[in-house]
Scaffold this motif. Structure first.
Motif, PDB file in Angstrom:
ATOM      1  N   LEU A   1       0.932  -1.068  -0.118  1.00 22.52           N
ATOM      2  CA  LEU A   1       0.032   0.068  -0.053  1.00 22.52           C
ATOM      3  C   LEU A   1       1.015   1.270  -0.079  1.00 22.52           C
ATOM      4  O   LEU A   1       1.889   1.330   0.571  1.00 22.52           O
ATOM      5  N   PRO A   2       0.381   2.481  -0.579  1.00 23.83           N
ATOM      6  CA  PRO A   2       1.048   3.748  -0.506  1.00 23.83           C
ATOM      7  C   PRO A   2       1.356   4.019   0.837  1.00 23.83           C
ATOM      8  O   PRO A   2      -0.005   3.932   1.477  1.00 23.83           O
ATOM      9  N   VAL A   3       2.063   4.358   1.656  1.00 29.97           N
ATOM     10  CA  VAL A   3       2.263   4.639   3.114  1.00 29.97           C
ATOM     11  C   VAL A   3       3.101   5.887   3.370  1.00 29.97           C
ATOM     12  O   VAL A   3       4.387   6.098   2.843  1.00 29.97           O
TER      13      VAL A   3
ATOM     14  N   ASP B   1      -3.039  13.258  -5.396  1.00 28.52           N
ATOM     15  CA  ASP B   1      -2.661  12.906  -7.030  1.00 28.52           C
ATOM     16  C   ASP B   1      -1.959  11.588  -7.123  1.00 28.52           C
ATOM     17  O   ASP B   1      -2.486  11.307  -8.323  1.00 28.52           O
ATOM     18  N   GLU B   2      -1.460  10.828  -6.139  1.00 26.92           N
ATOM     19  CA  GLU B   2      -1.126   9.509  -6.653  1.00 26.92           C
ATOM     20  C   GLU B   2      -2.253   8.764  -6.614  1.00 26.92           C
ATOM     21  O   GLU B   2      -2.201   7.582  -7.815  1.00 26.92           O
ATOM     22  N   LEU B   3      -3.288   8.795  -5.999  1.00 26.25           N
ATOM     23  CA  LEU B   3      -4.191   7.836  -6.272  1.00 26.25           C
ATOM     24  C   LEU B   3      -5.230   8.179  -7.274  1.00 26.25           C
ATOM     25  O   LEU B   3      -5.519   7.207  -7.775  1.00 26.25           O
TER      26      LEU B   3
ATOM     27  N   TRP C   1      -8.003   5.652  -9.417  1.00 25.76           N
ATOM     28  CA  TRP C   1      -9.007   5.524  -8.236  1.00 25.76           C
ATOM     29  C   TRP C   1     -10.402   5.993  -8.613  1.00 25.76           C
ATOM     30  O   TRP C   1     -10.427   7.151  -9.523  1.00 25.76           O
ATOM     31  N   ARG C   2     -11.438   5.246  -8.740  1.00 22.61           N
ATOM     32  CA  ARG C   2     -12.617   5.713  -8.828  1.00 22.61           C
ATOM     33  C   ARG C   2     -13.658   5.564  -7.879  1.00 22.61           C
ATOM     34  O   ARG C   2     -13.480   4.628  -7.155  1.00 22.61           O
ATOM     35  N   ALA C   3     -14.769   6.448  -7.590  1.00 26.52           N
ATOM     36  CA  ALA C   3     -15.628   6.117  -6.568  1.00 26.52           C
ATOM     37  C   ALA C   3     -16.405   4.866  -6.817  1.00 26.52           C
ATOM     38  O   ALA C   3     -16.796   4.682  -8.110  1.00 26.52           O
TER      39      ALA C   3
END
Length: 321
Positions: free
Chosen positions: A254-256, A312-314, A319-321
């Motif tokens: 995961l991004p941390v 910005d990274e997500l 990423w979409r709702a």
């Protein structure tokens, strides 16, 4: 009046709020703000014994984020206030899952500071599949050495503060102030319990800040805050030794974001650094000229920067709702 160079976002009012029955006689208060179709993020308050505050949303663009906040068991507007029965780290993780399902959120960013970082990391390890990313501010691993620092080691930097904290118990007990204070707060008569809980609250507030506070300390919070904190402290915050470090591999994909003040005297930078050694892909920032509080200027500016960076990274990753 707002300064023209103020980089923070407006604190918009909540769009919905409520009480969620989580069992064991507890109901937790929750609220939501921002874009209902935005990236969902849950903000975890500190303590144990703290409360959620709207100001935590200042580093989040309400056009981008769907912000969830809640008061942990016995805290803030959750009921019954101050209840320590059926109140643990594991209960809090379960409550977050109940809230996620209640709000029909698939995955969310989990973010917290101080004790909130402990909860965030523990939740991520328990439920990595339900996380988009983690943000850990003023990381606290609650190892034996970290708890010992809190009660005993602070003396090396704040000797007068520690002396005032320690002098209210017999000298023979001063080598283990955690046990001494927990006994008086949790097992003593109400007047004694409130007195020692308030002293614990004053002690913590005395070494957490890098800059001088702008408003006097609200001592009325002491008895309830100190009682919940002592309950968790007696149980070593419901963390077994190096449990959180050893479990960190569960969130390695995961991004941390890890953010801590270089001069954090509450949750020392060793916590953040040691965790980063288990997560080589994590983004760690040691903030120069900063202490523990994420609301102080240097820390808050980095939190703002890293939060915007994460959005910005997500979004770039699709990423979409």
């Amino acid at each position: 009046m707002r300064r023209l160079d103020d980089p923070y976002f407006d604190i918009l009012p909540e769009t919905q709020s409520g009480m969620l029955d989580v069992g064991d006689g507890h109901e937790i208060y929750w609220e939501e703000a921002g874009n209902p179709d935005g990236i969902p993020v849950i903000l975890i308050h500190g303590g144990p014994g703290g409360r959620t505050q709207p100001g935590f949303r200042r580093s989040l663009d309400s056009n981008i984020w769907r912000v969830i906040q809640f008061d942990q068991r016995g805290c803030g507007r959750s009921t019954p206030e101050g209840l320590i029965e059926a109140n643990s780290l594991q209960h809090t993780i379960a409550d977050m899952e109940a809230l996620r399902e209640h709000l029909e959120i698939d995955r969310w960013v989990v973010a917290g500071g101080s004790w909130g970082s402990t909860v965030t990391l523990a939740y991520g390890i328990a439920h990595p599949g339900n996380c988009l990313a983690l943000t850990l501010i003023s990381m606290w691993l609650c190892r034996d050495e970290d708890i010992h620092w809190w009660f005993q080691g602070v003396r090396y930097l704040f000797p007068e503060l520690w002396h005032e904290f320690a002098r209210h118990v017999p000298e023979a007990e001063r080598s283990d102030l955690r046990t001494a204070y927990c006994a008086r707060i949790l097992d003593g008569e109400q007047e004694i319990a409130d007195e020692f809980a308030t002293r614990l609250y004053q002690y913590e507030e005395g070494f957490m800040r890098f800059a001088a506070p702008v408003v006097p300390l609200d001592l009325s919070r002491g008895p309830k805050y100190g009682r919940i904190f002592a309950h968790y402290a007696r149980n070593k915050f419901f963390v077994a030794g190096d449990e959180l470090l050893d479990g960190a591999s569960a969130i390695a994909h995961l991004p941390v974001k890890i953010i801590t003040g270089r001069y954090d005297c509450c949750t020392t930078p060793s916590n953040a650094f040691d965790l980063s050694q288990r997560l080589p892909e994590a983004d760690i920032t040691l903030v120069a000229g900063a202490g523990h509080y994420p609301t102080e200027e240097r820390m808050s500016l980095v939190c703002l920067e890293k939060t915007s960076e994460l959005a910005d990274e997500l979004q770039a990753s699709g990423w979409r709702a």
